[in-house]
Motif scaffolding. Structure first.
Motif, PDB file in Angstrom:
ATOM      1  N   LEU A  18       1.745   9.900  -7.583  1.00  0.00           N
ATOM      2  CA  LEU A  18       1.550  11.299  -7.946  1.00  0.00           C
ATOM      3  C   LEU A  18       1.145  11.409  -9.404  1.00  0.00           C
ATOM      4  O   LEU A  18       1.340  10.476 -10.188  1.00  0.00           O
ATOM      5  CB  LEU A  18       2.850  12.082  -7.747  1.00  0.00           C
ATOM      6  CG  LEU A  18       3.398  12.196  -6.328  1.00  0.00           C
ATOM      7  CD1 LEU A  18       4.763  12.879  -6.366  1.00  0.00           C
ATOM      8  CD2 LEU A  18       2.426  12.972  -5.450  1.00  0.00           C
ATOM      9  N   ARG A  52       0.858  -1.183   0.000  1.00  0.00           N
ATOM     10  CA  ARG A  52       0.000   0.000   0.000  1.00  0.00           C
ATOM     11  C   ARG A  52       0.900   1.240   0.000  1.00  0.00           C
ATOM     12  O   ARG A  52       1.859   1.305   0.771  1.00  0.00           O
ATOM     13  CB  ARG A  52      -0.928   0.016   1.212  1.00  0.00           C
ATOM     14  CG  ARG A  52      -1.927  -1.142   1.213  1.00  0.00           C
ATOM     15  CD  ARG A  52      -2.930  -1.036   2.334  1.00  0.00           C
ATOM     16  NE  ARG A  52      -3.840  -2.173   2.331  1.00  0.00           N
ATOM     17  CZ  ARG A  52      -4.970  -2.244   1.629  1.00  0.00           C
ATOM     18  NH1 ARG A  52      -5.315  -1.219   0.861  1.00  0.00           N
ATOM     19  NH2 ARG A  52      -5.736  -3.316   1.691  1.00  0.00           N
ATOM     20  N   GLY A  53       0.595   2.163  -0.880  1.00  0.00           N
ATOM     21  CA  GLY A  53       1.460   3.325  -0.976  1.00  0.00           C
ATOM     22  C   GLY A  53       0.798   4.482  -1.691  1.00  0.00           C
ATOM     23  O   GLY A  53      -0.430   4.581  -1.747  1.00  0.00           O
ATOM     24  N   PHE A  54       1.620   5.337  -2.257  1.00  0.00           N
ATOM     25  CA  PHE A  54       1.155   6.590  -2.823  1.00  0.00           C
ATOM     26  C   PHE A  54       1.699   6.784  -4.229  1.00  0.00           C
ATOM     27  O   PHE A  54       2.781   6.297  -4.562  1.00  0.00           O
ATOM     28  CB  PHE A  54       1.613   7.768  -1.951  1.00  0.00           C
ATOM     29  CG  PHE A  54       1.022   7.744  -0.562  1.00  0.00           C
ATOM     30  CD1 PHE A  54      -0.125   8.461  -0.273  1.00  0.00           C
ATOM     31  CD2 PHE A  54       1.625   6.999   0.443  1.00  0.00           C
ATOM     32  CE1 PHE A  54      -0.666   8.438   1.001  1.00  0.00           C
ATOM     33  CE2 PHE A  54       1.091   6.966   1.726  1.00  0.00           C
ATOM     34  CZ  PHE A  54      -0.063   7.681   1.999  1.00  0.00           C
ATOM     35  N   LEU A  77       7.554  10.237   3.767  1.00  0.00           N
ATOM     36  CA  LEU A  77       7.041   8.864   3.784  1.00  0.00           C
ATOM     37  C   LEU A  77       8.084   7.888   4.326  1.00  0.00           C
ATOM     38  O   LEU A  77       7.751   6.952   5.069  1.00  0.00           O
ATOM     39  CB  LEU A  77       6.604   8.451   2.378  1.00  0.00           C
ATOM     40  CG  LEU A  77       5.362   9.169   1.835  1.00  0.00           C
ATOM     41  CD1 LEU A  77       5.116   8.786   0.386  1.00  0.00           C
ATOM     42  CD2 LEU A  77       4.137   8.841   2.689  1.00  0.00           C
TER      43      LEU A  77
END
Length: 204
Positions: free
Chosen positions: A135, A131-133, A151
């Motif tokens: 852009l 699970r992450g981000f 992060l």
């Protein structure tokens, strides 16, 4: 259309069954041939991990609408086992309502140190979800670097680590290059599997 930034959490899959069922994978294989293996909805991490077992357990995959439904089926003994993400099973395991048979981590999980991995039990299966981000492409480099630093620091924060552990997750930082390589491998694998055996019904 998106640029992966960083993953901050990792989740293993765990094979679980009712308390009065088989205690490990070998015992499950011996008594449950031909019976259904419960999973969450098609395309979920638990379902895809179960697909990777192929026929090595001689169980037919039965996908439920949700992880909660698959977990309940295992709790009640309607299926001899279910493949769930560790966060979806951790509370029932800690409350000793479910029995864990194996974990898909590369090495034993610190969350369940006594639980043997699939590899230790003779099945070469390692499956995790991150699970992450991400852009939008074109975000200015200084902004991107500031977010990355934040992060990475987050995954080392004791409170964040403790919260992740409570939920059955492991805090683990993967930066853009490493996470992109992982995502690319997963995407290629899923595309190959989709060609061989689509896991969603086709509309007619």
């Amino acid at each position: 259309r998106v640029a992966p930034l960083a993953a901050v959490l990792e989740e293993s899959m765990v094979l679980v069954g009712p308390l009065d069922g088989p205690a490990d994978i070998a015992a499950l294989r011996a008594v449950a041939a031909g019976r259904p293996l419960g999973t969450p909805a098609p395309g979920s991490a638990g379902h895809v991990a179960a697909l990777r077992l192929d026929s090595r357990l001689d169980l037919s995959i039965l996908a439920f609408p949700s992880a909660a439904a698959a977990r309940q089926a295992a709790l009640s003994g309607h299926v001899p086992a279910a493949m769930l993400s560790l966060p979806d099973a951790i509370v029932a395991l800690r409350e000793e309502k479910l029995l864990a048979l194996g974990v898909t981590a590369a090495r034993r999980s610190a969350l369940l140190p006594d639980l043997a991995t699939f590899r230790e039990q003779g099945i070469d299966l390692v499956a995790t979800a991150q699970r992450g981000f991400a852009l939008a492409p074109g975000v200015p480099e200084p902004v991107r670097d500031r977010l990355l630093a934040g992060l990475e620091a987050l995954t080392q924060d004791p409170d964040f680590i403790a919260a992740a552990t409570t939920q059955g997750q492991t805090a683990r930082f993967l930066g853009p290059a490493n996470w992109m390589r992982l995502l690319t491998r997963v995407d290629e694998d899923l595309r190959r599997r989709w060609q061989d055996e689509p896991w969603l019904p086709r509309r007619v």
